[in-house]
Design a protein around this motif. Structure first.
Motif, PDB file in Angstrom:
ATOM      1  N   THR A  72       0.850  -1.173   0.000  1.00 14.07           N
ATOM      2  CA  THR A  72       0.000   0.000   0.000  1.00 14.07           C
ATOM      3  C   THR A  72       0.889   1.227   0.000  1.00 14.07           C
ATOM      4  OG1 THR A  72      -1.913   1.042   1.075  1.00 14.07           O
ATOM      5  CG2 THR A  72      -0.201   0.153   2.527  1.00 14.07           C
ATOM      6  N   HIS A  73       0.290   2.407  -0.045  1.00 17.45           N
ATOM      7  CA  HIS A  73       1.060   3.644  -0.108  1.00 17.45           C
ATOM      8  C   HIS A  73       1.886   3.818   1.165  1.00 17.45           C
ATOM      9  CE1 HIS A  73       1.980   7.916  -0.510  1.00 17.45           C
ATOM     10  NE2 HIS A  73       1.595   7.837  -1.771  1.00 17.45           N
ATOM     11  N   ALA A  74       3.100   4.317   1.016  1.00 20.67           N
ATOM     12  CA  ALA A  74       4.005   4.464   2.165  1.00 20.67           C
ATOM     13  C   ALA A  74       3.408   5.327   3.270  1.00 20.67           C
ATOM     14  CB  ALA A  74       5.334   5.059   1.693  1.00 20.67           C
ATOM     15  N   LYS A  75       2.572   6.295   2.898  1.00 23.86           N
ATOM     16  CA  LYS A  75       2.022   7.212   3.900  1.00 23.86           C
ATOM     17  C   LYS A  75       0.897   6.604   4.718  1.00 23.86           C
ATOM     18  CE  LYS A  75       3.365  11.466   1.520  1.00 23.86           C
ATOM     19  NZ  LYS A  75       2.913  12.732   0.915  1.00 23.86           N
ATOM     20  N   VAL A  76       0.395   5.435   4.333  1.00 26.90           N
ATOM     21  CA  VAL A  76      -0.666   4.797   5.114  1.00 26.90           C
ATOM     22  C   VAL A  76      -0.252   3.413   5.613  1.00 26.90           C
ATOM     23  CG1 VAL A  76      -2.542   6.112   4.097  1.00 26.90           C
ATOM     24  CG2 VAL A  76      -1.824   3.982   2.992  1.00 26.90           C
ATOM     25  N   TYR A  83      -1.480  11.870  -2.322  1.00 27.07           N
ATOM     26  CA  TYR A  83      -0.997  10.491  -2.452  1.00 27.07           C
ATOM     27  C   TYR A  83      -0.699  10.066  -3.891  1.00 27.07           C
ATOM     28  CZ  TYR A  83      -3.193  10.056   2.187  1.00 27.07           C
ATOM     29  OH  TYR A  83      -3.568  10.229   3.495  1.00 27.07           O
ATOM     30  N   GLY A  84      -1.029  10.911  -4.856  1.00 24.13           N
ATOM     31  CA  GLY A  84      -0.939  10.468  -6.247  1.00 24.13           C
ATOM     32  C   GLY A  84      -1.972   9.407  -6.560  1.00 24.13           C
ATOM     33  N   SER A  85      -3.091   9.437  -5.860  1.00 25.44           N
ATOM     34  CA  SER A  85      -4.071   8.363  -5.970  1.00 25.44           C
ATOM     35  C   SER A  85      -4.920   8.483  -7.225  1.00 25.44           C
ATOM     36  CB  SER A  85      -4.980   8.359  -4.734  1.00 25.44           C
ATOM     37  OG  SER A  85      -5.647   9.595  -4.626  1.00 25.44           O
ATOM     38  N   PHE A  86      -5.417   7.339  -7.663  1.00 20.26           N
ATOM     39  CA  PHE A  86      -6.273   7.255  -8.843  1.00 20.26           C
ATOM     40  C   PHE A  86      -7.729   7.274  -8.410  1.00 20.26           C
ATOM     41  CE2 PHE A  86      -8.818   5.219 -12.029  1.00 20.26           C
ATOM     42  CZ  PHE A  86      -8.231   5.490 -13.246  1.00 20.26           C
ATOM     43  N   HIS A  87      -8.524   8.133  -9.045  1.00 13.53           N
ATOM     44  CA  HIS A  87      -9.973   8.122  -8.882  1.00 13.53           C
ATOM     45  C   HIS A  87     -10.602   8.026 -10.265  1.00 13.53           C
ATOM     46  CE1 HIS A  87     -10.632   9.277  -4.572  1.00 13.53           C
ATOM     47  NE2 HIS A  87      -9.351   9.624  -4.707  1.00 13.53           N
ATOM     48  N   GLN A  88     -11.493   7.074 -10.453  1.00 16.74           N
ATOM     49  CA  GLN A  88     -12.190   6.957 -11.729  1.00 16.74           C
ATOM     50  C   GLN A  88     -13.097   8.178 -11.917  1.00 16.74           C
ATOM     51  OE1 GLN A  88     -14.814   3.591 -12.150  1.00 16.74           O
ATOM     52  NE2 GLN A  88     -14.623   3.564 -14.365  1.00 16.74           N
ATOM     53  N   ILE A  89     -13.103   8.726 -13.130  1.00 17.98           N
ATOM     54  CA  ILE A  89     -13.916   9.898 -13.457  1.00 17.98           C
ATOM     55  C   ILE A  89     -14.781   9.563 -14.665  1.00 17.98           C
ATOM     56  CG2 ILE A  89     -13.882  12.336 -14.102  1.00 17.98           C
ATOM     57  CD1 ILE A  89     -11.095  12.522 -12.833  1.00 17.98           C
TER      58      ILE A  89
END
Length: 440
Positions: free
Chosen positions: A158-162, A328-334
Motif C-alpha cells: 500500500t502507499h508508504a504514507k498509510v 498520495y498520487g491516488s487514482f480516482h475513476q472519473i
C-alpha cells in the motif's frame, strides 16, 4: 458493491439522477448512497458473524453526523482518534461504550473527555501514554480501560504514507517491548488491560499481511487474556476498495473476477480459524471499506483548454475539495454524468487551485466533454470531505445523502462569511463585515 448505475446514458445514485442533484444543490457536491453504506456494514458483520464482532467504524474516513447516525442505528461502534470525533459521535447518538480511542498524541483533555463519556477502551501506543492515562484516571477517581497496540512489523502493499504496521512507523509498541509492559502494569493501579490491538495500514488488497500480523501477535494476546483477563482482540481495519474500476465494482460479477482481492468474505474465511480458538471479542475498525465507494464528488466542466502538448479539462472542484490525488498520487475513476456521443480525448482533469498539483487525473483517456457537462469522481466517500480545506479561500462543498428516491442536504455549502468566521482584525471585528465596511 454500490448503488451507482447508468440507466441509459444517465448516471443514477440509487433512484435519483445525479444531474438532478447537481442542479438542486450546486457543484462541487459530495453525494453519498445510504444504501451502499448499510450494505457494506451488513456484509462485513455477516462475514464475521461466527466471531460476534464489534465493528468500530473509523470516524476519520467520513465524519458527517448523518453518516455516523446511519451507522449508529445499525448498532455500529466507532474508532476515534480525537476529542472532536468523540464529540461528533455523541452528537450523532453513538454509544460511547462501543467506542475505542486510538492515536499517538492524546491530550489530558481528550483523555478526560473519553473517561467521562465512558468509552469502551483506549488504544495505547506507548508506555508514556499509559502514564498519562493513569494520571488522569487517578485525578477523576476512575479505572481506565486500555488496550496495548502492538506494532507487528508487517509490511503491506500500500502507499508508504498509510503503512502503520512497520517498525519505522510512529504507531504502536514493538512486540518485544510488550512483555516488559505486562510486568509494569502493576505500577498503574488506575488502569486495567481490556484488550490488545493491531492495525497495519490502509487500502490493503490481499489477505496475507492481515493473517501474518494476527499470527505474530496471538501469543501476546493469549498472555493478556490468561494473565490479565483481557476480553478483546482488535484486529484493526485496512481492507481496500476499488478505485481503478470503481463504477464497475457495483456489479457482483466484477468481484468474482478479482479472486485475489481481500473481500470481507475472504478476509473472514482466512482469519476465523486463527481467532475462534481465542474465545475473545473480536473488534474490527473499517473506515474506507464502508464509505469509500458509497460517495462521489460531482463537478462541472468550466473550460476545455487544448494545447498542442496537452489537453486540459478544467472543473470547478479543486484539491481543497478532494486532496487525495495531490497528496498520495491516488487514482480516482472519473465518468460523465450524462454520456454523449463523440470521440474520446486524452488529457488532464484539473481544478482552479493555484497549484500545479491541483490535478485529479493526468493523461487520462476520457469521453468527450464540453463546458457545462457534469463529471462524477468516484471513490470519494472516504477521506474526501473529511480532508477538505478552505485553501485559496474556497468555501467547502455541500454534502447530500440519498436513500432510495429521497435525498437531503446533510451539510450546507459554505459561504464567504464562513471563510472568515472566528477571525478578527480589530477589537470590534468591523472589517470582517462587508455590510459595515472598514470604517463602520
Amino acid at each position: 458493491m454500490h448503488r451507482f448505475r447508468y440507466r441509459g446514458d444517465a448516471l443514477f445514485v440509487e433512484e435519483v439522477e445525479a444531474a438532478r442533484l447537481a442542479e438542486r444543490y450546486g457543484t462541487p457536491l459530495y453525494v453519498y448512497s445510504a444504501g451502499t453504506i448499510v450494505d457494506h456494514y451488513d456484509r462485513l458483520v455477516s462475514s464475521l458473524r461466527e466471531l460476534h464482532p464489534l465493528v468500530c467504524y473509523a470516524v476519520k474516513a467520513n465524519s458527517n453526523l448523518s453518516v455516523l447516525r446511519l451507522l449508529a442505528s445499525r448498532g455500529c461502534g466507532f474508532d476515534l482518534v480525537s476529542g472532536g470525533e468523540l464529540y461528533r459521535v455523541l452528537r450523532a447518538g453513538g454509544d460511547p461504550a462501543l467506542c475505542t480511542f486510538a492515536g499517538v498524541a492524546k491530550t489530558s483533555q481528550e483523555i478526560t473527555e473519553a473517561l467521562e463519556a465512558g468509552i469502551y477502551s483506549f488504544i495505547v501506543e506507548s508506555r508514556e501514554e499509559l502514564a498519562a492515562i493513569e494520571r488522569v484516571a487517578a485525578r477523576l477517581g476512575k479505572r481506565a480501560p486500555v488496550a496495548l497496540r502492538v506494532n507487528p512489523d508487517v509490511g503491506a502493499q500500500t502507499h508508504a504514507k498509510v503503512k502503520t504496521g512497520i517498525a519505522e512507523s510512529k504507531f504502536g509498541i514493538a512486540a518485544e517491548e510488550i512483555e516488559e509492559l505486562y510486568r509494569q502494569l502493576a505500577l498503574f493501579p488506575n488502569l486495567f488491560l481490556r484488550g490488545i490491538q493491531i492495525h497495519i495500514g490502509s487500502q490493503i488488497r490481499d489477505v496475507e499481511p492481515f493473517e501474518e500480523a494476527v499470527r505474530r501477535v496471538i501469543p501476546l494476546v493469549e498472555i493478556a487474556r490468561d494473565r490479565f483477563g483481557a476480553e478483546f482482540f482488535d484486529i484493526g481495519g485496512g481492507l481496500g476498495i476499488a478505485y481503478e474500476e470503481a463504477l464497475q465494482s457495483g456489479d457482483p460479477g466484477w468481484w468474482e473476477s478479482k479472486a485475489q482481492w481481500a473481500t470481507p468474505a475472504r478476509y473472514a474465511q482466512r482469519l476465523r480459524p486463527l481467532l475462534e480458538p481465542l474465545k475473545l471479542r473480536i473488534v474490527v475498525e473499517p473506515g474506507r471499506l464502508l464509505v469509500g465507494n458509497a460517495g462521489i464528488l460531482l463537478t462541472r466542466v468550466l473550460y476545455r483548454k487544448d494545447r498542442p502538448q496537452k489537453k486540459f479539462v478544467i472543473v470547478d472542484a479543486g484539491m481543497n475539495d478532494l486532496i487525495r490525488p495531490a497528496l498520495y498520487g491516488s487514482f480516482h475513476q472519473i465518468v460523465p454524468v450524462a454520456r454523449r456521443a463523440g470521440e474520446s480525448i486524452e488529457g488532464d482533469v484539473v481544478g482552479p487551485v493555484c497549484e500545479s498539483g491541483d490535478c485529479f487525473a493526468s493523461s487520462r483517456r476520457l469521453p468527450w466533454v464540453e463546458p457545462g457537462d457534469l463529471l462524477a469522481i468516484f471513490s470519494a466517500g472516504a477521506y474526501g470531505f473529511s480532508m477538505a480545506s478552505q485553501y485559496n479561500s474556497r468555501p467547502r462543498p455541500a454534502e447530500v445523502l440519498v436513500e432510495g428516491t429521497d435525498h437531503r442536504l446533510i451539510r450546507r455549502r459554505e459561504s464567504y462569511e464562513d471563510l472568515v468566521r472566528g477571525e478578527q482584525i480589530g477589537e470590534d471585528d468591523r472589517a470582517t463585515d462587508p455590510e459595515r465596511g472598514a470604517e463602520g
